[in-house]
Scaffold this motif. Structure first.
Motif, short mmCIF file in Angstrom:
data_model
loop_
_atom_site.label_atom_id
_atom_site.label_comp_id
_atom_site.label_asym_id
_atom_site.label_seq_id
_atom_site.Cartn_x
_atom_site.Cartn_y
_atom_site.Cartn_z
N VAL A 5 -42.12 89.58 106.03
CA VAL A 5 -41.21 90.71 106.15
C VAL A 5 -39.84 90.31 105.64
CG1 VAL A 5 -40.16 92.35 107.75
CG2 VAL A 5 -42.44 91.45 108.23
N VAL A 6 -39.29 91.12 104.75
CA VAL A 6 -37.88 90.98 104.36
C VAL A 6 -37.15 92.02 105.18
CG1 VAL A 6 -36.20 91.24 102.49
CG2 VAL A 6 -38.42 90.16 102.04
N TYR A 7 -36.06 91.58 105.82
CA TYR A 7 -35.36 92.50 106.71
C TYR A 7 -33.86 92.48 106.45
CZ TYR A 7 -34.45 88.15 109.21
OH TYR A 7 -34.06 86.87 109.52
N ILE A 8 -33.24 93.60 106.80
CA ILE A 8 -31.79 93.71 106.69
C ILE A 8 -31.27 94.04 108.08
CG2 ILE A 8 -29.85 94.95 105.65
CD1 ILE A 8 -31.80 95.67 103.32
N LEU A 9 -30.34 93.22 108.54
CA LEU A 9 -29.68 93.44 109.82
C LEU A 9 -28.27 93.92 109.55
CD1 LEU A 9 -30.59 90.17 111.77
CD2 LEU A 9 -31.86 92.32 111.70
N PHE A 10 -27.77 94.77 110.44
CA PHE A 10 -26.39 95.25 110.31
C PHE A 10 -25.72 95.16 111.67
CE2 PHE A 10 -23.30 98.87 110.25
CZ PHE A 10 -22.42 98.30 109.33
N THR A 56 -47.43 90.51 101.17
CA THR A 56 -48.60 89.72 101.52
C THR A 56 -48.41 88.24 101.21
OG1 THR A 56 -49.59 90.31 99.40
CG2 THR A 56 -50.26 91.61 101.31
N THR A 57 -47.43 87.90 100.36
CA THR A 57 -47.20 86.48 100.07
C THR A 57 -45.73 86.12 100.31
OG1 THR A 57 -46.60 86.78 97.74
CG2 THR A 57 -48.96 86.53 98.24
N LYS A 58 -45.54 84.86 100.64
CA LYS A 58 -44.20 84.35 100.87
C LYS A 58 -43.37 84.45 99.59
CE LYS A 58 -41.85 80.23 102.58
NZ LYS A 58 -42.05 78.88 103.15
N SER A 59 -43.99 84.16 98.44
CA SER A 59 -43.23 84.18 97.19
C SER A 59 -42.72 85.58 96.85
CB SER A 59 -44.05 83.60 96.03
OG SER A 59 -45.19 84.38 95.79
N GLU A 60 -43.53 86.60 97.15
CA GLU A 60 -43.06 87.99 96.93
C GLU A 60 -41.86 88.30 97.83
OE1 GLU A 60 -46.74 90.92 96.01
OE2 GLU A 60 -46.85 89.89 97.94
N ALA A 61 -41.96 87.88 99.09
CA ALA A 61 -40.88 88.12 100.04
C ALA A 61 -39.60 87.41 99.60
CB ALA A 61 -41.29 87.67 101.44
N LEU A 62 -39.73 86.16 99.19
CA LEU A 62 -38.55 85.41 98.74
C LEU A 62 -37.91 86.04 97.51
CD1 LEU A 62 -39.80 81.76 99.25
CD2 LEU A 62 -37.88 82.85 100.42
N LYS A 63 -38.74 86.53 96.60
CA LYS A 63 -38.24 87.19 95.39
C LYS A 63 -37.43 88.44 95.77
CE LYS A 63 -41.25 87.23 92.06
NZ LYS A 63 -42.38 87.64 91.19
N ARG A 64 -37.98 89.24 96.70
CA ARG A 64 -37.30 90.47 97.13
C ARG A 64 -36.01 90.15 97.88
NH1 ARG A 64 -35.52 95.29 95.96
NH2 ARG A 64 -35.52 96.72 97.72
N GLU A 65 -36.04 89.11 98.71
CA GLU A 65 -34.84 88.69 99.44
C GLU A 65 -33.73 88.33 98.45
OE1 GLU A 65 -33.56 85.50 102.88
OE2 GLU A 65 -34.96 84.88 101.32
N LYS A 66 -34.10 87.62 97.41
CA LYS A 66 -33.13 87.21 96.39
C LYS A 66 -32.53 88.43 95.68
CE LYS A 66 -32.73 83.82 92.69
NZ LYS A 66 -33.43 82.85 91.86
N ILE A 67 -33.37 89.42 95.38
CA ILE A 67 -32.90 90.66 94.73
C ILE A 67 -31.91 91.39 95.64
CG2 ILE A 67 -33.61 92.99 94.01
CD1 ILE A 67 -36.23 91.62 92.95
N LYS A 69 -29.99 90.19 97.82
CA LYS A 69 -28.73 89.45 97.95
C LYS A 69 -27.89 89.50 96.68
CE LYS A 69 -30.18 86.35 101.61
NZ LYS A 69 -30.49 84.97 102.02
N ALA A 70 -28.46 90.05 95.60
CA ALA A 70 -27.74 90.17 94.33
C ALA A 70 -27.12 91.56 94.20
CB ALA A 70 -28.71 89.89 93.18
N GLY A 71 -26.49 91.83 93.06
CA GLY A 71 -25.73 93.05 92.83
C GLY A 71 -26.43 94.36 93.14
N LYS A 72 -27.59 94.59 92.51
CA LYS A 72 -28.31 95.85 92.73
C LYS A 72 -28.78 95.97 94.17
CE LYS A 72 -29.73 97.12 88.16
NZ LYS A 72 -30.72 97.13 87.12
N GLY A 73 -29.17 94.86 94.74
CA GLY A 73 -29.60 94.86 96.14
C GLY A 73 -28.46 95.23 97.07
#
Length: 84
Positions: A5-10, A56-67, A69-73
């Motif tokens: 799970v990729v999550y955003i806390l506020f 379903t995979t850690k690598s997908e989650a890490l990729k999305r987390e990185k996005i 944390k970047a500009g468009k994200g």
């Protein structure tokens, strides 16, 4: 099968955002809000979960987390927070 799970806390009180990933959102959220004794997130409690995405995979989650944390994200996150 593991799920990630990729999550955003506020933190409304401090106007802060935190982005992370985990395989156990409930325990991770408890850690951010109650259990942890050190780290970035303890300074800005309380947190609320404002967005989650499942992978379903850690690598997908890490990729999305990185996005996220970047500009468009960051723009995507601003839109989420503006709707709160």
């Amino acid at each position: 099968m593991d799920e990630f799970v990729v999550y955003i806390l506020f933190s409304k009180e401090h106007n802060k955002v935190y982005i992370g990933y985990t395989s156990n959102l409930i325990e991770r959220f408890k850690s951010h809000n109650h259990l942890s004794k050190k780290g970035y997130t303890i300074k800005f409690r309380p947190w609320e979960v404002v967005h989650v995405e499942f992978f379903t995979t850690k690598s997908e989650a890490l990729k999305r987390e990185k996005i996220l944390k970047a500009g468009k994200g960051r723009e995507f996150i601003k839109e989420i927070i503006a709707q709160l």
